[in-house]
Structures are given as C-alpha cells and as structure tokens.
Design an enzyme around this catalytic site. Sequence first.
Site, short mmCIF file in Angstrom:
data_model
loop_
_atom_site.label_atom_id
_atom_site.label_comp_id
_atom_site.label_asym_id
_atom_site.label_seq_id
_atom_site.Cartn_x
_atom_site.Cartn_y
_atom_site.Cartn_z
N LYS A 11 14.32 3.44 -7.83
CA LYS A 11 13.55 2.91 -8.97
C LYS A 11 14.07 3.47 -10.30
CE LYS A 11 9.35 1.97 -6.27
NZ LYS A 11 7.85 2.07 -6.24
N TYR A 51 7.03 -7.94 -5.65
CA TYR A 51 5.77 -7.27 -5.32
C TYR A 51 4.59 -8.26 -5.29
CZ TYR A 51 7.51 -2.42 -5.52
OH TYR A 51 8.15 -1.22 -5.26
N PHE A 59 -3.21 -2.34 -10.30
CA PHE A 59 -1.99 -1.66 -10.79
C PHE A 59 -0.80 -2.60 -10.92
CE2 PHE A 59 -2.22 -0.95 -6.12
CZ PHE A 59 -1.01 -1.52 -5.72
N ARG A 87 10.96 5.21 5.52
CA ARG A 87 9.61 5.56 5.01
C ARG A 87 9.36 7.07 5.19
NH1 ARG A 87 6.66 1.63 2.08
NH2 ARG A 87 4.80 2.72 2.77
N THR A 93 3.29 7.51 -0.94
CA THR A 93 3.35 6.75 -2.19
C THR A 93 3.07 7.63 -3.40
OG1 THR A 93 2.49 4.86 -0.94
CG2 THR A 93 2.44 4.69 -3.35
N ARG A 104 10.22 11.52 -2.46
CA ARG A 104 9.18 11.46 -3.51
C ARG A 104 8.69 12.85 -3.90
NH1 ARG A 104 6.39 5.93 -1.19
NH2 ARG A 104 7.32 4.48 -2.70
N ASN A 114 7.62 6.56 -8.83
CA ASN A 114 7.73 7.30 -7.56
C ASN A 114 9.08 7.15 -6.86
OD1 ASN A 114 7.32 4.73 -6.64
ND2 ASN A 114 5.50 5.19 -5.42
N HIS A 117 11.55 2.67 -3.35
CA HIS A 117 10.79 1.68 -2.56
C HIS A 117 11.43 1.57 -1.20
CE1 HIS A 117 9.12 -2.07 -1.06
NE2 HIS A 117 10.36 -2.36 -0.70
N GLU A 128 12.37 -8.99 2.13
CA GLU A 128 12.90 -8.24 0.97
C GLU A 128 14.42 -8.19 0.96
OE1 GLU A 128 10.84 -4.48 1.16
OE2 GLU A 128 8.92 -5.41 0.63
P1 RTP Z 1 6.71 0.73 -2.40
O1 RTP Z 1 6.20 -0.65 -1.98
O2 RTP Z 1 7.14 0.77 -3.83
O3 RTP Z 1 7.74 1.22 -1.44
O4 RTP Z 1 5.53 1.78 -2.28
P2 RTP Z 1 4.49 1.93 -1.09
O5 RTP Z 1 4.78 0.94 -0.01
O6 RTP Z 1 4.49 3.38 -0.73
O7 RTP Z 1 3.13 1.58 -1.82
P3 RTP Z 1 2.46 0.14 -2.05
O8 RTP Z 1 1.05 0.24 -1.59
O9 RTP Z 1 3.31 -0.96 -1.49
O10 RTP Z 1 2.43 0.03 -3.64
C1 RTP Z 1 3.56 -0.41 -4.35
C2 RTP Z 1 3.73 0.47 -5.57
O11 RTP Z 1 2.62 0.25 -6.44
C3 RTP Z 1 2.25 1.48 -7.07
N1 RTP Z 1 0.88 1.81 -6.75
N2 RTP Z 1 0.03 2.26 -7.63
N3 RTP Z 1 -2.27 3.25 -8.92
C4 RTP Z 1 -2.32 2.99 -7.63
O12 RTP Z 1 -3.31 3.14 -6.96
C5 RTP Z 1 -1.11 2.47 -6.99
N4 RTP Z 1 -1.01 2.14 -5.74
C6 RTP Z 1 0.27 1.72 -5.58
C7 RTP Z 1 3.17 2.55 -6.55
O13 RTP Z 1 4.19 2.77 -7.51
C8 RTP Z 1 3.75 1.96 -5.28
O14 RTP Z 1 5.02 2.45 -5.00
MG MG Z 2 4.99 -1.10 -0.37
#
Ligand code: RTP
Ligand code: MG
Length: 141
Positions: A11, A51, A59, A87, A93, A104, A114, A117, A128
């Site tokens: 990122k 996304y 968010f 992962r 996250t 991370r 963070n 991805h 993806e």
């Molecule tokens: P990513 O998709 O980026 O790999 O991250 P992830 O699976 O660990 O988390 P995901 O739930 O898919 O969320 C995508 C991205 O959105 C942001 N986020 N912010 N403020 C919040 O509660 C929140 N929750 C998620 C994070 O930057 C996350 O990587």
């Molecule tokens: Mg995700």
Amino acid sequence: MATERTLSIIKPDAVAKNAIGEIISRFEKAGLKVVAAKMLHLSEEQAGGFYAEHKERPFFKDLVGFMTSGPVVVQVLEGDDAIAKNRDLMGATNPKEAAPGTIRADFAETIDANAVHGSDSPASAEREVAYFFNADEIHSR
Ligand code: RTP
Ligand code: MG
C-alpha cells in the site's frame, strides 16, 4: 497442501517508507514466489472497484482516499497455501493487534495505513488477480 495464487498489494504508506524490498523479501523467504508484479497509482474508480465489498461500510471513503494517495505495488504470489500464508505474514488488519514479526506489526501505523493487502479467500483471490492482471502477465514457475 494446494498450490494457490493470491493477490498482494504493497500500500502507499509502505511504498512511501521505501519498504517494497523488505516486504517482498518476507514473501520470498516464506516460500511464496512473485509470479506477476506492477506499480500503479490507482484512480478512485480502480480503488473503489477493488474494494467494492466494503462500499457500504463507514470507512469506505477513507479507504479509497488512502489507496489513491500514492503509488502501490501489486503482485501475484504463488505457492503452497499462498492465501493463508500471506495473511499470516501480514498480521491483523489493525497493526495494534498484529502479532510481533508480522508485516503490519513492523511497517503499519494505523488501521487505515496498514502497509499491505492480501486476498482473504480463494474466491476473492481469483477475482482480485483478474482485476489487475491478464493471464499473459502472470509467469507461473
Ligand atoms: P485488506 O483487505 O486491505 O487486505 O485488509 P483486511 O482484509 O485485513 O481488512 P478488511 O476488513 O478487508 O478491510 C479493508 C481495509 O479497510 C480498512 N478498514 N478500516 N476503520 C475500520 O474499522 C476499518 N476496517 C477496515 C483497513 O485499512 C483494511 O485494510
Ligand atoms: Mg480484506
């Protein structure tokens, strides 16, 4: 264990920190191969489409704003159990909850910025990978 492909994004925060090499090195040391890679500065449309599953989340706007704030490095990783392995290397996250030694924990500052991805399931990996790469841009080896 099945050989899988997963989509990884370094990122904008990690690119800005000059951490591309250190992050890719972690993938390689864990046995994942980079079989496709490109650097992109995502448009709002590209980031929002990527996304799309989070479109209704509070968010979403911040997420798209962050992902378009600078260049990213997008890659396809291939290897045994690649989706879960990536992962695990990434960590939680929220970097405050990420296990020590994960990407991370070591490179991310906040839940928004963070560092990386990674696809979270075989179905999302397939979508993806195809979102960013044509078949002739992936060099399985
Ligand atoms: P990513 O998709 O980026 O790999 O991250 P992830 O699976 O660990 O988390 P995901 O739930 O898919 O969320 C995508 C991205 O959105 C942001 N986020 N912010 N403020 C919040 O509660 C929140 N929750 C998620 C994070 O930057 C996350 O990587
Ligand atoms: Mg995700």
